[in-house]
Design a protein around this motif. Structure first.
Motif, mmCIF file in Angstrom:
data_model
loop_
_atom_site.group_PDB
_atom_site.id
_atom_site.type_symbol
_atom_site.label_atom_id
_atom_site.label_comp_id
_atom_site.label_asym_id
_atom_site.label_seq_id
_atom_site.Cartn_x
_atom_site.Cartn_y
_atom_site.Cartn_z
ATOM 1 N N UNK A 230 0.906 -1.115 -0.019
ATOM 2 C CA UNK A 230 -0.038 -0.120 0.134
ATOM 3 C C UNK A 230 0.939 1.267 0.048
ATOM 4 N N UNK A 231 0.717 2.037 -1.007
ATOM 5 C CA UNK A 231 1.185 3.372 -1.144
ATOM 6 C C UNK A 231 0.669 4.317 -0.031
ATOM 7 N N UNK A 232 1.549 5.531 0.568
ATOM 8 C CA UNK A 232 0.695 6.017 1.460
ATOM 9 C C UNK A 232 -0.383 7.016 0.888
ATOM 10 N N UNK A 233 -1.790 6.578 0.821
ATOM 11 C CA UNK A 233 -2.777 7.338 0.572
ATOM 12 C C UNK A 233 -4.031 6.664 1.298
ATOM 13 N N UNK A 234 -5.146 7.899 1.609
ATOM 14 C CA UNK A 234 -6.158 6.983 2.245
ATOM 15 C C UNK A 234 -7.084 6.105 1.431
ATOM 16 N N UNK A 235 -6.847 6.511 0.079
ATOM 17 C CA UNK A 235 -7.543 5.635 -1.070
ATOM 18 C C UNK A 235 -7.009 4.248 -1.574
ATOM 19 N N UNK A 236 -5.775 4.039 -0.752
ATOM 20 C CA UNK A 236 -5.164 2.720 -1.271
ATOM 21 C C UNK A 236 -4.516 2.777 -2.719
ATOM 22 N N UNK A 237 -3.627 3.445 -2.718
ATOM 23 C CA UNK A 237 -2.891 3.392 -3.892
ATOM 24 C C UNK A 237 -1.936 2.377 -4.111
ATOM 25 N N UNK A 238 -1.707 1.864 -5.290
ATOM 26 C CA UNK A 238 -0.706 0.931 -5.507
ATOM 27 C C UNK A 238 -0.312 0.866 -6.832
ATOM 28 N N UNK A 239 1.208 0.786 -6.673
ATOM 29 C CA UNK A 239 2.275 0.845 -7.734
ATOM 30 C C UNK A 239 2.785 -0.579 -7.970
ATOM 31 N N UNK A 240 2.792 -1.289 -6.721
ATOM 32 C CA UNK A 240 3.533 -2.788 -6.746
ATOM 33 C C UNK A 240 2.385 -3.832 -6.381
ATOM 34 N N UNK A 241 2.636 -4.920 -6.734
ATOM 35 C CA UNK A 241 1.756 -5.997 -6.436
ATOM 36 C C UNK A 241 2.348 -6.632 -5.178
ATOM 37 N N UNK A 242 1.473 -6.573 -4.113
ATOM 38 C CA UNK A 242 2.102 -7.113 -2.886
ATOM 39 C C UNK A 242 1.374 -8.392 -2.300
ATOM 40 N N UNK A 243 1.678 -8.700 -1.122
ATOM 41 C CA UNK A 243 1.062 -9.880 -0.438
ATOM 42 C C UNK A 243 0.167 -9.651 0.764
ATOM 43 N N UNK A 244 -0.416 -10.486 1.346
ATOM 44 C CA UNK A 244 -1.008 -10.527 2.590
ATOM 45 C C UNK A 244 -0.396 -11.640 3.591
ATOM 46 N N UNK A 245 0.921 -11.161 4.209
ATOM 47 C CA UNK A 245 1.884 -12.024 4.630
ATOM 48 C C UNK A 245 2.270 -11.726 6.168
#
Ligand SMILES: *Cc1c(COP(=O)(O)O)cnc(C)c1O
Length: 393
Positions: A230-245
């Motif tokens: 999650x990039x820092x933004x209230x609306x959940x900005x994404x530049x990368x694919x992450x994981x729930x780890x």
């Protein structure tokens, strides 16, 4: 209000397990703390405490608490930018979780044999693999060195080879938390180290893992990827694919309590090993996994080999005979280069005419080794082994 009943799980107390969980007295207290402060989710302060205690124990700059050791290995490859078609060298004698993250990344594993003194990665085989891949103009992007059954690999010669080629090491210390190499904590020799708190490990959070390193930038990146990038933004900005780890705060609570008793658990496992050694030293044809002189093994599992020049007994016969009286034992890990999943990948044996891991798999087994194993239960195992060897050899 209707009273809700609790489901009672019945337990068979007579079965002797290979390596069951062993909780101390404070875990419940820390879990209660998570409950009473409602830090059930999303993150919570006990995660930070757990991370601080892990890095303090290991002597690293930081730690990231994760849902499993496998997740930690996966993120280690990610932060080292291992991707499609990259080569990754990996110990062959290990649990499959050491290797799977390589193919999660679309990279190509190359398996490296063990050497006989520690059962861990053979410097001779590693050097041959490097020579070959240097010649092909395709050096690996990373090397995963596994520490088996509570014992560190011989890090100095292995790191010298990797450093010569400028290739970073990921240390899979899932089985060696609490071991040392030349006085330093196992898991801290690579660029990144991986611990596991799965239920069968020396301490457990029921399921969990950690990544440790002195490189806080790599750890921050792993923490970012572990929380959906999650990039820092209230609306959940994404530049990368992450994981729930990320590990949950409730499980971190168990981990904080378990770390407090780690040293006791190591002493108990070593004592279990010593009892086996003393009781079975006169049995011809048994050889225990050696403890290399460079460090302390935790003896996470007591492992031994059956010498075929002394006896015709096969490990599976022993395992089945123990199972008859409800004692759990296991063969030594089936090497990755022998697994159907990985049989088509390259493999470098210890020497041209000797594959040490094949021999260890064919002749080796692991005995019940839990830190809560009572002397009485261990005698049951020992008596059975004595009678198997007297009867059949
Ligand atoms: C247990 C283990 C893992 C995986 O850890 P999990 O927490 O179960 O995902 C990885 N490597 C080795 C060598 C292990 O024994």
């Amino acid at each position: 209000m209707k009273e809700r009943g609790r489901i009672l799980v019945t337990k068979n107390y007579s079965r002797i397990h290979l390596s069951p969980p062993h909780l101390g007295s404070n875990e419940r207290h820390y879990v209660e703390e998570a409950f009473s402060t409602n830090w059930i989710a999303p993150v919570g302060p006990l995660i930070q405490t757990f991370e601080k205690e892990i890095s303090r124990y290991a002597g690293t700059a930081g730690a990231v608490a994760l849902q499993s050791g496998t997740a930690a290995l996966h993120l280690a490859l990610q932060v080292l930018d291992v991707g499609q078609r990259d080569i990754v060298f990996c110990s062959t004698l290990t649990f499959v979780a050491s290797a799977n993250p390589i193919i999660y990344q679309g990279a190509i594993p190359v398996f490296i044999d063990s050497e006989p003194d520690s059962w861990n990665m053979s410097p001779a085989a590693l050097q041959r693999a490097f020579g070959h891949f240097e010649h092909k103009g395709h050096l690996p992007k990373a090397v995963i060195i596994v520490n088996l059954y509570g014992q560190s690999a011989d890090m100095d010669p292995l790191l010298a080879i990797c450093n010569k080629y400028g290739v970073p090491v990921i240390e899979d210390a899932a089985e060696s938390l609490g071991a040392t190499y030349k006085g330093k904590a196992s898991g801290t020799f690579g660029k990144l180290g991986v611990f596991s708190f799965n239920g069968n490990k020396i301490i457990t959070t029921s399921g969990g893992g950690a990544l440790v390193s002195d490189d806080c930038e790599l750890l921050d990146r792993a923490r970012f990827l572990a929380t959906q990038a999650r990039d820092p933004a209230v609306h959940y900005e994404h530049r990368h694919m992450g994981y729930n780890y990320r590990l949950s705060n409730v499980l971190a609570a168990i981990g904080v309590g378990q770390l407090e008793v780690l040293e006791e658990r190591i002493q108990a496992r070593r004592m279990v090993f010593d009892r086996y050694l003393k009781a079975l030293s006169s049995v011809q044809g048994i050889e225990f996994m050696p403890e290399a002189p460079y460090g302390r093994s935790t003896r996470w599992l007591t492992a031994l080999t059956v010498n075929i020049s002394w006896t015709s007994l096969k490990p599976m016969q022993i395992i089945e005979s123990l199972a008859e009286i409800d004692i759990e034992s296991r063969p030594v890990w089936k090497p990755m280069h022998l697994q159907p999943l990985y049989k088509d990948y390259d493999y470098y044996p210890h020497s041209i005419d000797e594959s040490v891991s094949d021999r260890l798999f064919a002749s080796g087994l692991c005995l019940p080794s839990g830190s809560s194993l009572s002397e009485e239960d261990q005698l049951r195992v020992i008596d059975r082994l004595n009678s198997i060897f007297n009867r059949l050899s």
